[in-house]
Design a protein around this motif. Structure first.
Motif, PDB file in Angstrom:
ATOM      1  N   SER A 254      53.128  37.946  47.785  1.00 55.73           N
ATOM      2  CA  SER A 254      52.321  39.151  47.666  1.00 55.73           C
ATOM      3  C   SER A 254      51.794  39.234  46.245  1.00 55.73           C
ATOM      4  CB  SER A 254      53.150  40.392  48.001  1.00 55.73           C
ATOM      5  OG  SER A 254      52.341  41.550  47.971  1.00 55.73           O
ATOM      6  N   LEU A 255      50.499  39.495  46.112  1.00 51.48           N
ATOM      7  CA  LEU A 255      49.930  39.719  44.786  1.00 51.48           C
ATOM      8  C   LEU A 255      50.367  41.079  44.266  1.00 51.48           C
ATOM      9  CD1 LEU A 255      46.384  38.309  45.472  1.00 51.48           C
ATOM     10  CD2 LEU A 255      47.877  37.506  43.631  1.00 51.48           C
ATOM     11  N   LEU A 256      50.595  41.157  42.965  1.00 52.12           N
ATOM     12  CA  LEU A 256      51.039  42.397  42.341  1.00 52.12           C
ATOM     13  C   LEU A 256      49.868  43.078  41.639  1.00 52.12           C
ATOM     14  CD1 LEU A 256      54.374  41.057  40.818  1.00 52.12           C
ATOM     15  CD2 LEU A 256      54.058  42.284  42.968  1.00 52.12           C
ATOM     16  N   ALA A 257      49.952  44.394  41.528  1.00 54.79           N
ATOM     17  CA  ALA A 257      48.911  45.162  40.843  1.00 54.79           C
ATOM     18  C   ALA A 257      48.772  44.671  39.399  1.00 54.79           C
ATOM     19  CB  ALA A 257      49.269  46.641  40.865  1.00 54.79           C
ATOM     20  N   PRO A 258      47.557  44.589  38.889  1.00 55.51           N
ATOM     21  CA  PRO A 258      46.296  45.062  39.472  1.00 55.51           C
ATOM     22  C   PRO A 258      45.554  44.005  40.291  1.00 55.51           C
ATOM     23  CG  PRO A 258      45.905  44.409  37.222  1.00 55.51           C
ATOM     24  CD  PRO A 258      47.374  44.172  37.474  1.00 55.51           C
ATOM     25  N   PHE A 259      46.248  42.940  40.700  1.00 51.80           N
ATOM     26  CA  PHE A 259      45.578  41.860  41.421  1.00 51.80           C
ATOM     27  C   PHE A 259      45.708  41.983  42.932  1.00 51.80           C
ATOM     28  CE2 PHE A 259      46.381  40.368  37.157  1.00 51.80           C
ATOM     29  CZ  PHE A 259      45.124  39.905  36.811  1.00 51.80           C
ATOM     30  N   THR A 260      46.412  43.032  43.397  1.00 54.12           N
ATOM     31  CA  THR A 260      46.431  43.305  44.819  1.00 54.12           C
ATOM     32  C   THR A 260      44.989  43.462  45.294  1.00 54.12           C
ATOM     33  OG1 THR A 260      48.519  44.488  44.580  1.00 54.12           O
ATOM     34  CG2 THR A 260      47.277  44.861  46.600  1.00 54.12           C
ATOM     35  N   PRO A 261      44.590  42.752  46.345  1.00 53.15           N
ATOM     36  CA  PRO A 261      43.194  42.841  46.803  1.00 53.15           C
ATOM     37  C   PRO A 261      42.756  44.280  47.004  1.00 53.15           C
ATOM     38  CG  PRO A 261      44.297  41.054  47.931  1.00 53.15           C
ATOM     39  CD  PRO A 261      45.347  41.771  47.118  1.00 53.15           C
ATOM     40  N   ARG A 262      41.558  44.576  46.584  1.00 49.21           N
ATOM     41  CA  ARG A 262      41.027  45.933  46.655  1.00 49.21           C
ATOM     42  C   ARG A 262      41.049  46.453  48.092  1.00 49.21           C
ATOM     43  NH1 ARG A 262      41.779  45.226  41.808  1.00 49.21           N
ATOM     44  NH2 ARG A 262      40.245  45.698  40.184  1.00 49.21           N
ATOM     45  N   GLY A 263      41.475  47.700  48.242  1.00 46.58           N
ATOM     46  CA  GLY A 263      41.507  48.316  49.551  1.00 46.58           C
ATOM     47  C   GLY A 263      42.822  48.171  50.278  1.00 46.58           C
ATOM     48  N   LEU A 264      43.752  47.382  49.710  1.00 42.67           N
ATOM     49  CA  LEU A 264      45.041  47.172  50.367  1.00 42.67           C
ATOM     50  C   LEU A 264      46.141  47.990  49.718  1.00 42.67           C
ATOM     51  CD1 LEU A 264      45.053  43.328  51.037  1.00 42.67           C
ATOM     52  CD2 LEU A 264      44.334  45.168  52.543  1.00 42.67           C
ATOM     53  N   GLY A 265      45.866  48.616  48.581  1.00 45.68           N
ATOM     54  CA  GLY A 265      46.903  49.369  47.889  1.00 45.68           C
ATOM     55  C   GLY A 265      47.837  48.452  47.137  1.00 45.68           C
ATOM     56  N   TYR A 266      49.026  48.948  46.811  1.00 48.56           N
ATOM     57  CA  TYR A 266      49.987  48.184  46.037  1.00 48.56           C
ATOM     58  C   TYR A 266      50.948  47.440  46.953  1.00 48.56           C
ATOM     59  CZ  TYR A 266      48.378  50.728  41.960  1.00 48.56           C
ATOM     60  OH  TYR A 266      47.604  51.236  40.967  1.00 48.56           O
ATOM     61  N   ALA A 267      51.424  46.293  46.477  1.00 42.66           N
ATOM     62  CA  ALA A 267      52.402  45.527  47.244  1.00 42.66           C
ATOM     63  C   ALA A 267      53.702  46.309  47.332  1.00 42.66           C
ATOM     64  CB  ALA A 267      52.649  44.185  46.581  1.00 42.66           C
TER      65      ALA A 267
ATOM     66  N   THR B 170      53.986  28.763  40.975  1.00 42.88           N
ATOM     67  CA  THR B 170      55.098  29.070  40.068  1.00 42.88           C
ATOM     68  C   THR B 170      54.595  29.766  38.813  1.00 42.88           C
ATOM     69  OG1 THR B 170      56.421  27.203  40.859  1.00 42.88           O
ATOM     70  CG2 THR B 170      56.952  28.067  38.680  1.00 42.88           C
ATOM     71  N   GLU B 171      53.472  29.294  38.294  1.00 43.27           N
ATOM     72  CA  GLU B 171      52.905  29.892  37.088  1.00 43.27           C
ATOM     73  C   GLU B 171      52.480  31.337  37.337  1.00 43.27           C
ATOM     74  OE1 GLU B 171      49.590  28.811  33.637  1.00 43.27           O
ATOM     75  OE2 GLU B 171      49.624  27.683  35.513  1.00 43.27           O
ATOM     76  N   LEU B 172      51.884  31.599  38.484  1.00 43.11           N
ATOM     77  CA  LEU B 172      51.467  32.966  38.806  1.00 43.11           C
ATOM     78  C   LEU B 172      52.671  33.896  38.910  1.00 43.11           C
ATOM     79  CD1 LEU B 172      48.667  32.379  41.483  1.00 43.11           C
ATOM     80  CD2 LEU B 172      48.378  32.936  39.057  1.00 43.11           C
ATOM     81  N   GLN B 173      53.776  33.383  39.440  1.00 43.93           N
ATOM     82  CA  GLN B 173      54.993  34.195  39.503  1.00 43.93           C
ATOM     83  C   GLN B 173      55.548  34.439  38.100  1.00 43.93           C
ATOM     84  OE1 GLN B 173      57.692  33.096  43.036  1.00 43.93           O
ATOM     85  NE2 GLN B 173      56.193  31.427  43.037  1.00 43.93           N
ATOM     86  N   ASP B 174      55.517  33.418  37.259  1.00 36.98           N
ATOM     87  CA  ASP B 174      56.007  33.571  35.883  1.00 36.98           C
ATOM     88  C   ASP B 174      55.178  34.581  35.096  1.00 36.98           C
ATOM     89  OD1 ASP B 174      57.960  31.698  36.404  1.00 36.98           O
ATOM     90  OD2 ASP B 174      56.878  30.029  35.466  1.00 36.98           O
ATOM     91  N   LYS B 175      53.879  34.673  35.416  1.00 40.24           N
ATOM     92  CA  LYS B 175      52.981  35.593  34.712  1.00 40.24           C
ATOM     93  C   LYS B 175      53.020  37.006  35.294  1.00 40.24           C
ATOM     94  CE  LYS B 175      51.104  32.479  31.940  1.00 40.24           C
ATOM     95  NZ  LYS B 175      51.286  32.510  30.469  1.00 40.24           N
ATOM     96  N   GLY B 176      53.795  37.215  36.354  1.00 38.97           N
ATOM     97  CA  GLY B 176      53.865  38.535  36.961  1.00 38.97           C
ATOM     98  C   GLY B 176      52.655  38.895  37.788  1.00 38.97           C
ATOM     99  N   VAL B 177      51.922  37.886  38.261  1.00 35.88           N
ATOM    100  CA  VAL B 177      50.743  38.110  39.087  1.00 35.88           C
ATOM    101  C   VAL B 177      51.098  38.053  40.568  1.00 35.88           C
ATOM    102  CG1 VAL B 177      48.459  37.195  39.701  1.00 35.88           C
ATOM    103  CG2 VAL B 177      49.204  37.185  37.312  1.00 35.88           C
ATOM    104  N   LEU B 178      52.071  37.218  40.903  1.00 36.36           N
ATOM    105  CA  LEU B 178      52.423  36.938  42.291  1.00 36.36           C
ATOM    106  C   LEU B 178      53.930  37.090  42.461  1.00 36.36           C
ATOM    107  CD1 LEU B 178      51.136  35.704  44.978  1.00 36.36           C
ATOM    108  CD2 LEU B 178      52.017  33.507  44.160  1.00 36.36           C
ATOM    109  N   ALA B 179      54.350  37.589  43.632  1.00 35.47           N
ATOM    110  CA  ALA B 179      55.773  37.738  43.925  1.00 35.47           C
ATOM    111  C   ALA B 179      56.123  36.997  45.212  1.00 35.47           C
ATOM    112  CB  ALA B 179      56.148  39.207  44.061  1.00 35.47           C
TER     113      ALA B 179
END
Length: 279
Positions: free
Chosen positions: A247-260, A215-224
């Protein structure tokens, strides 16, 4: 607002380098061109993919050691450029976790190092001019020397982006949020599921702690939370249930996977095929 898992930081003293600048200088020493920290998945989870067991992270969460995790991640970043040890003053490390008190700060750092020593994640030796040398060990707590991970050699790892510090998540996230950030990064997929009822057996983290962190990661805009995935189960009267897909949001989308993106994609139940119960 701070939580019980995130001790308040003290204000920077005049004539003392602030926390963020201290971290910036430490990270610059790593000379990592991609600005990420490689961390073996076994720090989070050991054992075979079908029957995993918790890694050393769960002990830091269980014993409420946010500062030990902060220092471990920073040491991992500083030493990931080729040298696997770092020599610094205790006051430097204390500033990196927001403590500017010249007495209390080093004491806080000493306790954190002790927690990491007990988990066999580091070694500590006396350095020059009153400094301490911290030597990084393998992430599984086996008390063996550290070597860089290699996915081609069957050594799964994930990358923690330096944006973790750039965006001050080291300051704003609670311990559950930090733990779940590492776990979500380790999924290495654009979309994935994380059944909370499997967190204790997979990662040694309670379902409630995992839920707070997500929930915290979603509130921080890191996770959707991008959609809900239906599945068959005998744990409900109807035989049907659903679970969230993240799904992780940029810039935390895992490297090599592009943007969510909102497109349908693959999911993962942690590292097991066991289905979760209905929420």
């Amino acid at each position: 607002m701070t939580t019980a898992s995130t001790p308040a930081t003290s204000p920077a003293q005049p004539g003392t380098l602030p926390q963020r600048d201290t971290i910036r200088l430490l990270l610059e020493r790593s000379s990592r061109p991609n600005r990420t920290v490689p961390i073996r998945r076994e720090f989070l989870q050991k054992g075979p993919k079908g029957t995993p067991t918790p890694g050393q992270l769960c002990e830091l969460v269980r014993k409420s050691q946010p500062r030990a995790l902060d220092l471990y991640l920073l040491v991992s970043a500083v030493t990931s450029g080729g040298d696997f040890d770092v020599t610094e003053w205790a006051t430097t490390w204390a500033r990196s976790v927001g403590n500017y008190d010249e007495t209390a700060g080093p004491t806080t750092v000493s306790r954190a190092w002790k927690a990491l020593l007990n988990l066999k994640l580091i070694e500590r030796k006396r350095g020059e001019k009153g400094k301490a040398t911290i030597i990084k060990l393998r992430e599984d707590g086996s008390d063996t020397p550290y070597t860089p991970p290699s996915s081609s050699g069957g050594d799964p790892y994930f990358q923690l982006p330096y944006e973790y510090w750039d965006h001050s998540l080291n300051e704003s996230l609670s311990l559950p949020g930090k733990a779940m950030l590492l776990i979500t990064l380790s999924q290495r997929k654009e979309r994935f599921t994380l059944p909370q009822d499997r967190m204790p057996s997979w990662y040694g983290i309670s379902a409630d702690t995992a839920g707070r962190g997500l929930t915290e990661l979603q509130d921080k805009g890191v996770l959707a939370h991008v959609e809900d995935e239906p599945f068959d189960t005998l744990k409900t009267r109807t035989g049907l249930a659903s679970r969230p897909v993240y799904s992780l949001l940029a810039p935390f989308t895992p490297r090599g996977l592009g943007y969510a993106t909102p497109r349908s994609g693959s999911t993962a139940d942690g590292h097991s095929n066991v289905q979760s119960k209905a929420s």
